[in-house]
Design a protein around this motif. Sequence first.
Motif, short mmCIF file in Angstrom:
data_model
loop_
_atom_site.label_atom_id
_atom_site.label_comp_id
_atom_site.label_asym_id
_atom_site.label_seq_id
_atom_site.Cartn_x
_atom_site.Cartn_y
_atom_site.Cartn_z
N VAL A 63 0.85 -1.19 0.00
CA VAL A 63 0.00 0.00 0.00
C VAL A 63 0.88 1.24 0.00
N LEU A 118 -7.01 -2.75 4.97
CA LEU A 118 -6.42 -2.09 3.81
C LEU A 118 -5.22 -2.90 3.29
N LEU A 162 -5.22 3.19 -1.07
CA LEU A 162 -5.44 2.02 -1.92
C LEU A 162 -6.31 2.44 -3.10
N PHE A 186 -6.79 5.79 4.08
CA PHE A 186 -6.71 5.49 5.51
C PHE A 186 -5.91 6.60 6.18
N ILE A 189 -9.57 4.23 -1.40
CA ILE A 189 -9.68 4.34 0.06
C ILE A 189 -8.47 5.08 0.62
N LYS A 247 -4.84 -5.18 -0.37
CA LYS A 247 -3.75 -5.03 -1.34
C LYS A 247 -3.04 -6.35 -1.55
#
Length: 375
Positions: free
Chosen positions: A40, A116, A58, A132, A130, A120
């Motif tokens: 990520v 997350l 992501l 985070f 997304i 990935k």
Amino acid sequence: MKYDAETFLMEVLKIPTVNGKDNEKALAVFLRGFLKECGVSAVVQDIDSRHANVVGVLEGKSKETVIWNGHLDTVPYGKMGEWKTDPSVPSKKNGCIYARGASDMKSGLAAMAYVLGRMKRKGYVPSRTIYFCGTCDEEKNGIGAKHLLETQTLGEPALLLIGEPTDLRPGTAQKGCIWLQVKLHGKTSHGAYPGQGINAVEYGIRIFQDLKKKLEEQSHELLGSPTCQITMAEGGIVPNMTPDTAKLMLDIRVIPGITTRMVTEWAQKIIDGYRQETDGELEVEVHIKNDRQAIEIPADSPWLKKLQWELKLAGLPKEPAGINYFTDASILTKGIPTTPVLLLGPGQPELAHKPNEYIEIEKYLQYIKILDRLF
């Protein structure tokens, strides 16, 4: 993956991040390392020597974005003698993990980062990109969320998901918080002749009582009425003199529909009345020391409907819950005002800031499954 979900949470809880004492940046660096190992894209946003945010991205199938937010810091341990375990070392017992931050809110934070990274690793591409965002200093001044707004281009996300403790109930409304500092200047006199003075302490209390009464006239279906209390007070010279100065701090928790401007206008109207009563001799200054707006998502929001469906499938309560504490959503929504906000986390709100805080491992794992299915 290097960790399973439970072990990852234990590692997060091992890193102390007591606000004002510990290095919150250490957890940001750890989370960045985990996310990068999973492939990520992740960075640490340095703020100062002890404060930093972590942001992981992501990429999704579309340019539309969603934000997952949790905070890195915890409150202090409190009285160590009231803990049955060491709050700085996670301890597993009877299906629960005990540690400071276990419920508020490192379980929610860890779950978001873990999901997350696992997405990935599996090669899963979500429908939306997304973000985070692990933010620092939420428990005090929110400098992490403020820094995020200043440095990160967030656009217009489709959703802001906050992983604060809701006991896996959909948090649809959150109280805002205003810290109103009131400084008063009256007139001193001999204690035997109070009528010759203007008692700054008493007028401060009267202003507080009137404002509290005005606020309590308002109400919300989930959150009830606003609250207002004196949390700090200074005043007085000696026992036999009328105090000519006073300083109060009011902690005000407001409901959606009540803005900081409305509260300050109500306070000023009350103050004007007492100034008139004292022929203008009473002087009052009002300062805003914390300004976090109330949050509410529309009842017909597609995101709320989708979440409630997933909760129903999981056999969990889907009824909306109101959140009395403030979160970083109150800051972040100032930069993304049109973005709907949902609060959902595995922790239990009633355990926050208390000794023997814990997270039920099963609820933590359920939260991970819900995140997987929602996105």
